[in-house]
Write a protein that holds these residues in place. Structure first.
Motif, PDB file in Angstrom:
ATOM      1  N   ASP A  25     -19.492  67.034 100.837  1.00  6.96           N
ATOM      2  CA  ASP A  25     -18.478  68.077 100.920  1.00  6.96           C
ATOM      3  C   ASP A  25     -17.636  68.032  99.644  1.00  6.96           C
ATOM      4  N   LYS A  27     -14.828  69.820  97.025  1.00  5.19           N
ATOM      5  CA  LYS A  27     -13.724  70.771  96.834  1.00  5.19           C
ATOM      6  C   LYS A  27     -13.762  71.246  95.382  1.00  5.19           C
ATOM      7  N   PRO A  34     -13.157  72.804 100.914  1.00  8.01           N
ATOM      8  CA  PRO A  34     -14.444  72.241 100.473  1.00  8.01           C
ATOM      9  C   PRO A  34     -15.628  73.089 100.932  1.00  8.01           C
TER      10      PRO A  34
END
Length: 300
Positions: A25, A27, A34
Motif C-alpha cells: 500500500d 501513498k 494510499p
C-alpha cells in the motif's frame, strides 16, 4: 460437508497465496489516500531488454485472473505465443473487488461532476480525477516499479474495463506515448454526455506525426440493444433495454475503432472485438485473458 474417511489425515486450513505475487500500500504524492499496488513477477532471470509489463486499473478485481491467465499460457509459449512478464495492478486497500467512491474519481476524465452518495451518510460521488491519476502512474508509479524490476519500455500495456476502459481512452488521448499497447474493454464512452468523444476529436485533430501503437477495443454481446436471455421476461426488462440504448457500448466502441482504422496518421493496429455470450461484468475475465495475450505476445 462430507466426512473424511477414518484413515485420512488433513492439515489445518491455511490461506491460499498467489505464487510470485506481492502487494504494497503506497501513498503517492499525487493522491490523498494510499493505493494498493499488486505485482506479479516471474521467478527467473529477466530477458536482456527487461520484462514486458501489463498495468491494470481496478487492480483488486483484475489481478488474480490476469496472473493465472499469464502463468498458464506462458508455461507453453510455443502453443500460446505468450511469454512471461510482469503484471502491475493498481487498486485500493480493501478486500473487496472495488472501491466505488475512489474509482469514480480516479478513473473518470476531467472536468467531472458531483453526484449523490452511493449510500446514505456517505460522501458525495465526485468524478474528474483522471488527469491526476494518469500523472500518478507516469510520474510516481512507473519510476517506482522500474526501481524494483527491469522493464522493457517498448512493451508497456495499459488495460481498463468499464470506467477503467474510459480512463484508458482518456490516457491515450492525453499522453499517447505513455504505453505502446492500449486495451479498453467495455469503455463507458457515453459517460457524462460522451465528453470523451470531444477529447478524442481534439486529440485526432492535433496529430501531426504518425502514431504507431496497438489499440484494442471490446464489448460483450449483451452490451447493445440485445438483452441477455436471463433478463428477458423479468420485471426490469424494459428498464434494461432503455439503459442499453443510452450506453450503446458496442456501437460507440466499434465506431471509435472504425474512425481510427481510417486515419492516415495512424500506422499501428486497431481492433474491435465483440465477446459472444458476455454482459458488462461477465466480460471481464475474457477481456483480461485477451489483455494478457496482447501484452505478452512474443516478439517476432
Amino acid at each position: 460437508m462430507s466426512q473424511l474417511p477414518s484413515n485420512s489425515t488433513a492439515t489445518p486450513p491455511v490461506p491460499v497465496t498467489l505464487a510470485g505475487a506481492t502487494y504494497v500500500d503506497l501513498k503517492f504524492d499525487n493522491a490523498d489516500q494510499p493505493h494498493r499496488i499488486l505485482i506479479y513477477r516471474p521467478d527467473k532471470q529477466p530477458p536482456p531488454e527487461g520484462w514486458p509489463i501489463l498495468y491494470l486499473t481496478d487492480g483488486n478485481a483484475c489481478f488474480a485472473t490476469a496472473v493465472d491467465a499469464l502463468k498458464v499460457q506462458s508455461s507453453y509459449p510455443n502453443g500460446t505465443n505468450v511469454q512471461e512478464g510482469v503484471i502491475v495492478a493498481i487498486g485500493y486497500p480493501t478486500d473487496g473487488p472495488y472501491d466505488p467512491l475512489r474509482r469514480s474519481w480516479d478513473l473518470s476524465p476531467p472536468p467531472g461532476q458531483v453526484y449523490p452518495p452511493f449510500y446514505p451518510d456517505t460522501p458525495d460521488v465526485r468524478t474528474g480525477g483522471g488527469a491526476g491519476f494518469l500523472k500518478l502512474i507516469e510520474d510516481e508509479l512507473k519510476p517506482w516499479i522500474e526501481q524494483q524490476l527491469p522493464i522493457d519500455r517498448s512493451r508497456q500495456t495499459l488495460f481498463g474495463h468499464s470506467f477503467g476502459g474510459l480512463f484508458t481512452l482518456y490516457a491515450l488521448f492525453a499522453k499517447p506515448t505513455a504505453f505502446n499497447r492500449w486495451i479498453s474493454a467495455s469503455p463507458s464512452i457515453y459517460w457524462e454526455n460522451g465528453n470523451i468523444l470531444a477529447q478524442e476529436k481534439e486529440f485526432l485533430a492535433s496529430l501531426d506525426a504518425p502514431l504507431d501503437i496497438e489499440f484494442h477495443l471490446s464489448a460483450g454481446e449483451y452490451e447493445g440493444e440485445k438483452l441477455a436471455p436471463f433478463h428477458k421476461g423479468t420485471a426490469d426488462e424494459q428498464k434494461r433495454q432503455q439503459g442499453a440504448k443510452e450506453t450503446r457500448t458496442i456501437e460507440l466502441a466499434q465506431e471509435m475503432a472504425q474512425r481510427w482504422a481510417a486515419l492516415a496518421l495512424f500506422t499501428g493496429m486497431v481492433t474491435f472485438e465483440e465477446y459472444a455470450g458476455e454482459n458488462h461484468m461477465s466480460l471481464l475475465p475474457v477481456a483480461l485473458n485477451r489483455a494478457v495475450q496482447i501484452a505478452f505476445r512474443r516478439a517476432k
